[in-house]
Every structure is written in C-alpha cells, then in structure tokens.
Design a protein around this motif. Structure first.
Motif, PDB file in Angstrom:
ATOM      1  N   ASP A 177     -11.337  -1.283 -11.666  1.00 13.49           N
ATOM      2  CA  ASP A 177     -10.432  -0.329 -12.324  1.00 13.49           C
ATOM      3  C   ASP A 177     -10.088   0.876 -11.456  1.00 13.49           C
ATOM      4  OD1 ASP A 177     -10.285  -1.859 -14.618  1.00 13.49           O
ATOM      5  OD2 ASP A 177     -12.096  -0.948 -15.469  1.00 13.49           O
ATOM      6  N   ARG A 178     -10.739   0.998 -10.289  1.00 14.30           N
ATOM      7  CA  ARG A 178     -10.500   2.176  -9.437  1.00 14.30           C
ATOM      8  C   ARG A 178     -10.005   1.737  -8.063  1.00 14.30           C
ATOM      9  NH1 ARG A 178     -15.562   6.035  -9.558  1.00 14.30           N
ATOM     10  NH2 ARG A 178     -14.024   7.355  -8.496  1.00 14.30           N
ATOM     11  N   VAL A 179      -8.807   1.200  -8.042  1.00 11.88           N
ATOM     12  CA  VAL A 179      -8.198   0.760  -6.791  1.00 11.88           C
ATOM     13  C   VAL A 179      -7.532   1.956  -6.123  1.00 11.88           C
ATOM     14  CG1 VAL A 179      -6.559  -0.829  -5.737  1.00 11.88           C
ATOM     15  CG2 VAL A 179      -7.753  -1.484  -7.828  1.00 11.88           C
ATOM     16  N   THR A 180      -7.986   2.311  -4.930  1.00  9.91           N
ATOM     17  CA  THR A 180      -7.427   3.487  -4.246  1.00  9.91           C
ATOM     18  C   THR A 180      -6.167   3.125  -3.480  1.00  9.91           C
ATOM     19  OG1 THR A 180      -8.664   3.153  -2.194  1.00  9.91           O
ATOM     20  CG2 THR A 180      -9.763   4.387  -3.958  1.00  9.91           C
ATOM     21  N   ASP A 181      -5.268   4.080  -3.370  1.00  4.97           N
ATOM     22  CA  ASP A 181      -4.042   3.876  -2.598  1.00  4.97           C
ATOM     23  C   ASP A 181      -4.377   3.544  -1.149  1.00  4.97           C
ATOM     24  OD1 ASP A 181      -2.778   4.492  -4.896  1.00  4.97           O
ATOM     25  OD2 ASP A 181      -1.691   6.244  -4.134  1.00  4.97           O
ATOM     26  N   SER A 182      -5.392   4.209  -0.621  1.00  7.13           N
ATOM     27  CA  SER A 182      -5.775   4.007   0.776  1.00  7.13           C
ATOM     28  C   SER A 182      -6.166   2.555   1.032  1.00  7.13           C
ATOM     29  CB  SER A 182      -6.935   4.937   1.144  1.00  7.13           C
ATOM     30  OG  SER A 182      -7.374   4.669   2.463  1.00  7.13           O
ATOM     31  N   ALA A 183      -6.971   1.973   0.142  1.00  3.91           N
ATOM     32  CA  ALA A 183      -7.407   0.580   0.312  1.00  3.91           C
ATOM     33  C   ALA A 183      -6.215  -0.366   0.242  1.00  3.91           C
ATOM     34  CB  ALA A 183      -8.446   0.231  -0.750  1.00  3.91           C
ATOM     35  N   VAL A 184      -5.302  -0.090  -0.670  1.00  2.00           N
ATOM     36  CA  VAL A 184      -4.108  -0.931  -0.816  1.00  2.00           C
ATOM     37  C   VAL A 184      -3.229  -0.816   0.425  1.00  2.00           C
ATOM     38  CG1 VAL A 184      -1.987  -1.301  -2.139  1.00  2.00           C
ATOM     39  CG2 VAL A 184      -4.149  -0.863  -3.320  1.00  2.00           C
ATOM     40  N   ARG A 185      -3.058   0.414   0.930  1.00  2.00           N
ATOM     41  CA  ARG A 185      -2.243   0.608   2.129  1.00  2.00           C
ATOM     42  C   ARG A 185      -2.807  -0.180   3.305  1.00  2.00           C
ATOM     43  NH1 ARG A 185      -1.025   5.955   0.234  1.00  2.00           N
ATOM     44  NH2 ARG A 185      -3.058   6.674   0.942  1.00  2.00           N
ATOM     45  N   ARG A 186      -4.126  -0.137   3.471  1.00  2.00           N
ATOM     46  CA  ARG A 186      -4.745  -0.850   4.599  1.00  2.00           C
ATOM     47  C   ARG A 186      -4.557  -2.361   4.466  1.00  2.00           C
ATOM     48  NH1 ARG A 186      -7.274   1.714   8.337  1.00  2.00           N
ATOM     49  NH2 ARG A 186      -7.690   3.929   8.077  1.00  2.00           N
ATOM     50  N   ARG A 238       6.642   3.228  -2.242  1.00  2.00           N
ATOM     51  CA  ARG A 238       6.537   4.645  -1.872  1.00  2.00           C
ATOM     52  C   ARG A 238       6.294   4.844  -0.372  1.00  2.00           C
ATOM     53  NH1 ARG A 238       2.297   5.899  -4.799  1.00  2.00           N
ATOM     54  NH2 ARG A 238       0.814   5.840  -3.076  1.00  2.00           N
ATOM     55  N   ASP A 239       5.400   4.016   0.211  1.00  2.00           N
ATOM     56  CA  ASP A 239       4.932   4.300   1.575  1.00  2.00           C
ATOM     57  C   ASP A 239       5.458   3.337   2.645  1.00  2.00           C
ATOM     58  OD1 ASP A 239       3.477   6.354   0.466  1.00  2.00           O
ATOM     59  OD2 ASP A 239       1.654   5.167   0.248  1.00  2.00           O
ATOM     60  N   HIS A 240       6.061   2.234   2.240  1.00  2.00           N
ATOM     61  CA  HIS A 240       6.656   1.286   3.198  1.00  2.00           C
ATOM     62  C   HIS A 240       5.671   0.895   4.310  1.00  2.00           C
ATOM     63  CE1 HIS A 240      10.364   2.319   1.155  1.00  2.00           C
ATOM     64  NE2 HIS A 240      10.191   3.590   1.474  1.00  2.00           N
ATOM     65  N   VAL A 241       4.537   0.361   3.892  1.00  2.00           N
ATOM     66  CA  VAL A 241       3.488   0.038   4.865  1.00  2.00           C
ATOM     67  C   VAL A 241       3.571  -1.406   5.352  1.00  2.00           C
ATOM     68  CG1 VAL A 241       0.981   0.034   5.246  1.00  2.00           C
ATOM     69  CG2 VAL A 241       1.989   1.694   3.706  1.00  2.00           C
ATOM     70  N   MET A 242       4.188  -2.281   4.542  1.00  2.00           N
ATOM     71  CA  MET A 242       4.147  -3.716   4.827  1.00  2.00           C
ATOM     72  C   MET A 242       4.661  -4.051   6.225  1.00  2.00           C
ATOM     73  SD  MET A 242       5.703  -6.822   2.531  1.00  2.00           S
ATOM     74  CE  MET A 242       4.998  -6.151   1.027  1.00  2.00           C
ATOM     75  N   LYS A 285      -3.612  -8.748 -11.524  1.00  2.00           N
ATOM     76  CA  LYS A 285      -2.319  -8.209 -11.934  1.00  2.00           C
ATOM     77  C   LYS A 285      -2.260  -6.703 -11.691  1.00  2.00           C
ATOM     78  CE  LYS A 285      -1.088 -11.721 -15.354  1.00  2.00           C
ATOM     79  NZ  LYS A 285      -0.834 -12.007 -16.786  1.00  2.00           N
ATOM     80  N   LYS A 286      -3.397  -6.033 -11.921  1.00  2.00           N
ATOM     81  CA  LYS A 286      -3.454  -4.592 -11.640  1.00  2.00           C
ATOM     82  C   LYS A 286      -3.260  -4.328 -10.150  1.00  2.00           C
ATOM     83  CE  LYS A 286      -6.699  -3.510 -15.405  1.00  2.00           C
ATOM     84  NZ  LYS A 286      -8.064  -3.018 -15.714  1.00  2.00           N
ATOM     85  N   VAL A 287      -3.917  -5.149  -9.337  1.00  2.00           N
ATOM     86  CA  VAL A 287      -3.796  -4.986  -7.883  1.00  2.00           C
ATOM     87  C   VAL A 287      -2.355  -5.219  -7.450  1.00  2.00           C
ATOM     88  CG1 VAL A 287      -4.505  -5.900  -5.632  1.00  2.00           C
ATOM     89  CG2 VAL A 287      -6.202  -5.604  -7.439  1.00  2.00           C
ATOM     90  N   GLU A 288      -1.718  -6.271  -7.995  1.00  2.00           N
ATOM     91  CA  GLU A 288      -0.333  -6.570  -7.624  1.00  2.00           C
ATOM     92  C   GLU A 288       0.600  -5.431  -8.026  1.00  2.00           C
ATOM     93  OE1 GLU A 288       0.138 -11.374  -7.584  1.00  2.00           O
ATOM     94  OE2 GLU A 288      -0.065 -10.443  -9.554  1.00  2.00           O
ATOM     95  N   LYS A 289       0.340  -4.832  -9.184  1.00  2.00           N
ATOM     96  CA  LYS A 289       1.139  -3.688  -9.621  1.00  2.00           C
ATOM     97  C   LYS A 289       0.954  -2.524  -8.660  1.00  2.00           C
ATOM     98  CE  LYS A 289       1.881  -0.566 -13.552  1.00  2.00           C
ATOM     99  NZ  LYS A 289       1.389  -0.138 -14.882  1.00  2.00           N
ATOM    100  N   LYS A 290      -0.292  -2.297  -8.244  1.00  2.00           N
ATOM    101  CA  LYS A 290      -0.591  -1.208  -7.313  1.00  2.00           C
ATOM    102  C   LYS A 290       0.063  -1.459  -5.953  1.00  2.00           C
ATOM    103  CE  LYS A 290      -3.002   2.656  -6.929  1.00  2.00           C
ATOM    104  NZ  LYS A 290      -2.780   3.805  -7.826  1.00  2.00           N
ATOM    105  N   ILE A 291       0.027  -2.710  -5.512  1.00  2.14           N
ATOM    106  CA  ILE A 291       0.659  -3.077  -4.248  1.00  2.14           C
ATOM    107  C   ILE A 291       2.144  -2.732  -4.278  1.00  2.14           C
ATOM    108  CG2 ILE A 291       1.445  -5.064  -2.889  1.00  2.14           C
ATOM    109  CD1 ILE A 291      -1.286  -6.356  -3.432  1.00  2.14           C
ATOM    110  N   LYS A 292       2.802  -3.100  -5.377  1.00  4.56           N
ATOM    111  CA  LYS A 292       4.235  -2.822  -5.512  1.00  4.56           C
ATOM    112  C   LYS A 292       4.511  -1.324  -5.476  1.00  4.56           C
ATOM    113  CE  LYS A 292       8.217  -3.855  -8.431  1.00  4.56           C
ATOM    114  NZ  LYS A 292       8.702  -4.468  -9.690  1.00  4.56           N
ATOM    115  N   GLU A 293       3.706  -0.541  -6.209  1.00  4.49           N
ATOM    116  CA  GLU A 293       3.899   0.916  -6.263  1.00  4.49           C
ATOM    117  C   GLU A 293       3.712   1.548  -4.883  1.00  4.49           C
ATOM    118  OE1 GLU A 293       1.045   2.178  -9.108  1.00  4.49           O
ATOM    119  OE2 GLU A 293       2.203   1.510 -10.862  1.00  4.49           O
ATOM    120  N   VAL A 294       2.632   1.176  -4.200  1.00  2.00           N
ATOM    121  CA  VAL A 294       2.325   1.772  -2.892  1.00  2.00           C
ATOM    122  C   VAL A 294       3.381   1.390  -1.861  1.00  2.00           C
ATOM    123  CG1 VAL A 294       0.674   1.758  -0.971  1.00  2.00           C
ATOM    124  CG2 VAL A 294      -0.151   1.955  -3.329  1.00  2.00           C
ATOM    125  N   GLU A 295       3.800   0.126  -1.868  1.00  2.00           N
ATOM    126  CA  GLU A 295       4.774  -0.321  -0.877  1.00  2.00           C
ATOM    127  C   GLU A 295       6.129   0.351  -1.096  1.00  2.00           C
ATOM    128  OE1 GLU A 295       6.797  -2.030   2.199  1.00  2.00           O
ATOM    129  OE2 GLU A 295       4.664  -1.729   1.878  1.00  2.00           O
TER     130      GLU A 295
END
Length: 483
Positions: free
Chosen positions: A350-359, A407-411, A395-405
C-alpha cells in the motif's frame, strides 16, 4: 470425414492442374502429409505437398508453366525437390523415395521408390496419409497405417517400429512431442518408449533444428504439456539441462520450497493466456532459471534464492548462444525482464513510493507493460484470495506507473545534461568525474529531488562540480541564472 475427397479437391484448381500434369507426364501423383492431416482435422492450410512416382522437379516445372508468370518456382536439385509459391500458397513437389541410414548419421541414402516406400518413411501415421490425384482413383484416401483412426483417437504413433523411425531421424522424437503439444494428442505408449530408448541419438541433430522444434512447442497454446513430455522422456536433460535442474523439492527441518520446475511451467502457461510473444514466453521460462544456484537454507526464514534474478540475467546470453537463439535486441529484452521480474512484486504493497516507480520505469523503459505481464503470470498460488490480493495490488502499481510516467517522463529517459556539456562548462578533459556527475543528476531525478528538466539539472551540475573541486566557466554561471 469421408474416405473420398473428390468434392474438396474441387475447391482449389491446383489439384486438377497437378493431376493433369501428372497424367501428361505419365507419373502417378498424390497429395500427402500435413495437408491431408489438417484437412481431416478441419484445419486450414496453405502448404500443400505433392509426391509423384517419378521426377518431382519435372512435375513442378510443368505445373509452374501452367500457373503462369506469377508462379515463383524454386528447384533444389541436390534434394530432388521443387517448390512453387503462388497466390499465398506454397506447393512442394518430390518424387516418391525410400531411404536407408547409417548408424552415425541422420543423412539418408535416398533411392527412387513407390508410394508405399514413401509412406513407410513418414514420421507418424497421421502424416503418412495420401489422397490420389490419378484418374482411376481421384480423391481416394490412401491410409495404410490407420492414420485417420489415430486422428480420431488423438494419438501420435509411428508407422513403422518406433526404434526404426527415431533412429533413422532423431529429430522425429522432438516432432512427436511438438505435434502432441500443438494438437493436444497423446503419444502412444510404445512410441513414447521408443523416444525414451533413443534419446541419446538427438546428439547428431543440429542445434538450429532442435531449437526450431522447441520454439514451436513454446508457441503452442499450452506448452507445459510439451515440456513435461520432454522431461519424462529424458530429452529435456540433453537439450536444456538448466531447466531440469529446477526440478525437485528439498526439505530441512520440515521446511521445503515449491518445485521450481512445475512453477515455471505454470508461469509459462499463465503468460500464454496473455501473449503470443515468443520472447516474452522465453522470459517466463528463464525468470527463475538461476534459483538452484542461489538456493540457501536459513533456519529463521527457511529457503531463500537471493540474487537469482541477477544471476539468471547473466546466464541468458550463455543459454541463447548455446541454443542458437538470436544474440540481438531480443536476447537483451529477455535478459532485462529476467533481471527485473521481482521489481514490481517488491512494489506490491500500500506504500508504493514515486522514487521506486521511477527507477523501475527507467530500467524497464518501453518494456514495462511486458514486465507487468510477466509478474502477473508469476502469481501461481492455489489460494484464490491470495491471487486476488496480488492482482489487486498490481492494479495499484499500474495506476502509479501511469501517474508517474505522465508527470516525470522517465520511460524514455534521456539525461538533461550531456557529458559534452560537463566538459565544456568545467573546461576539463574526458574523465571519470563526468560519469559520476551524470549519475548523480540521474539519481536526483529518479529520487524526485529535482525535476526532469534542463534548468534544475544544470544548476545541480554546477553544485556537483563544485563538490568535486571543479570550477565552472563564468559565462555558464551567468547563463544558469537566466535559465
């Protein structure tokens, strides 16, 4: 299905054309092999094999002439065969032949033969049927080994004694398993025993042909069936020993681990429900391949496999090279997914950080969705509540991935600051400190300490240069204030 296919032969003018050409040349002509099998199974096919009691090359030349200019004829004199590509169909022509083999070679001594000789040399009863294209028996099914009955009973069986069939051409052992997997057939017990008895003969087959059959098994609807046949026959140990090493469960103090062989097969079947990609399926096969090498027992936590994803990724090039699989971007793709396959699972809470998703986005790049597909397939628990929980968290992770990408265009991350800029700003020669500064900027972006834009990255570069004892050119310092 009738024993006369006269009506079907009227659906394609090629049959009457080949019949007329054979009659004019004075040679009996037949449709044989896989086309007849697929016709009885009511599966469409655009590959049609013709055999004649005479010269297959002469027959092909005559048919090609009748088809006209859009017929593309290829003649293979060394093999006495010819092929015609015409309007999306592939027609192959060969003269009936009989074969004999030396013990140390799978290359046959070929002689002209009768239709019966040609059917005897076929690999399986279901591939040894023929349909006559001759005037006196046009459309009749010639089935000396009851192949039609074996199709009805969903059985793979050799036309001759299995030892003869498999010793003559050991690749047929893999073909038996491949056909059984693709068609969902059983292998008749004596035929399977023939494979078991002759597995060592596979050593004379080229790796390219072995891998081609293996890939066809992997591309089947449920490849686990084929891998279990390979395992129980003994073939898998010879052609893919790393996979056999996954088999088995060790227990200490009553604590065991799951059988990683059967787990891998389940992951493979799972992923086949989501994708037709051969290389994503290979990633499923190899995702845990290094678990045996990293297996350890800890009295407090039980069995661990720390680092199996990194070691497995290192093994991928070696396995691809030995298997004669492509050593290009496809190999790197599989290697990447093997290396990262635990990463999304680590984010399942439940605590997926933006930093982990960005990496993760940075490392996975455009393959992040394939990585998520692999991770979903990797959930093989028999507890439906646990599976539901994992998939919900994914599904939560996929939602977070979409939000971070968004905003930050890391892909498709490209560093805002290049090495050339660092050299110019600090007036230094190429050196290790340039890479250090670039990595620190990258980490700052991925950690969310600065935005992924040139202004913030440039200002951080100036600070990092100062930390490393570098002095920036005055014009760049003033430029930075204007950014």
């Amino acid at each position: 299905m009738p024993d006369n296919f006269n009506e079907h032969l009227q659906t394609n003018p090629i049959f009457s054309l080949v019949s007329a050409a054979g009659n004019e040349l004075g040679v009996p002509v037949y449709v044989v092999g896989g086309y007849v099998r697929d016709l009885i199974l009511q599966r469409g096919s655009k590959d049609i094999d013709f055999v004649c009691v005479g010269s297959g090359v002469d027959l092909a030349k005559k048919v090609s002439k009748e088809l006209g200019e859009d017929a593309n004829l290829s003649v293979f004199k060394n093999f006495g065969t010819a092929a015609i590509h015409h309007q999306g169909f592939e027609y192959e022509f060969v003269g009936a032949r009989k074969e004999s083999y030396r013990e140390d070679s799978r290359n046959p001594i070929v002689e002209d033969g009768t239709l019966e000789d040609d059917q005897n040399r076929r690999d399986f009863t279901i591939n040894a049927m023929a349909i006559s294209l001759n005037k006196d028996s046009y459309g009749e099914l010639l089935d000396p080994f009851d192949g039609k009955e074996d199709l009805r009973n969903m059985i793979m069986r050799t036309p001759l004694e299995p030892g003869i069939t498999f010793s003559d051409d050991p690749l047929r052992m893999l073909r038996a398993i491949r056909f059984a997997t693709q068609l969902h057939f059983d292998i008749e017990p004596d035929t399977f025993q023939g494979i078991v008895d002759h597995v060592d003969r596979i050593s004379i087959i080229s790796q390219e042909r072995i891998t081609d059959e293996l890939n066809k098994i992997i591309l089947a609807d449920k490849p686990s069936y084929g891998f279990q046949l390979l395992f129980h026959s003994g073939l898998l140990k010879l052609i893919f020993p790393e996979m056999v090493d996954l088999h088995g469960v060790e227990k200490i103090n009553g604590m065991g681990h799951k059988d990683n062989f059967y787990h891998t097969l389940q992951v493979l079947d799972n992923i086949c429900e989501m994708t037709d990609s051969l290389w994503l399926r290979w990633a499923a096969i190899l995702h845990d391949i290094a678990k045996p090498a990293t297996q350890r027992f800890n009295e407090k936590v039980g069995w661990t496999f720390h680092g199996h994803e990194d070691l497995g990724a290192k093994w991928v090039p070696r396995i691809f090279k030995r298997m004669k699989l492509p050593l290009d971007e496809r190999m790197k793709y599989v290697q990447k997914l093997v290396k990262l396959h635990l990463r999304p699972i680590a984010l399942v809470n439940d605590r997926v950080t933006d930093s982990a998703v960005r990496r993760m986005l940075f490392e996975a790049g455009e393959d992040v969705q394939d990585l998520m597909t692999l991770c979903k397939a990797d959930v093989t628990s028999k507890n439906p509540e646990r599976v539901k929980k994992y998939h919900g968290n994914f599904k939560k992770v996929e939602k977070k991935i979409k939000e971070v990408e968004e905003r930050d265009h890391v892909m498709n991350f490209h560093p805002p600051i290049s090495g050339e800029q660092i050299i110019e700003v600090f007036d230094i020669k190429p050196s290790r400190v340039i890479g250090d500064i670039k990595n620190e900027i990258k980490d700052a972006i991925l950690d969310g300490r600065i935005k992924n834009d040139e202004k913030e990255a440039f200002n951080l570069m100036l600070k990092l240069g100062q930390k490393h004892g570098l002095k920036a050119n005055e014009k760049f310092i003033s430029t930075s204030k204007d950014k």
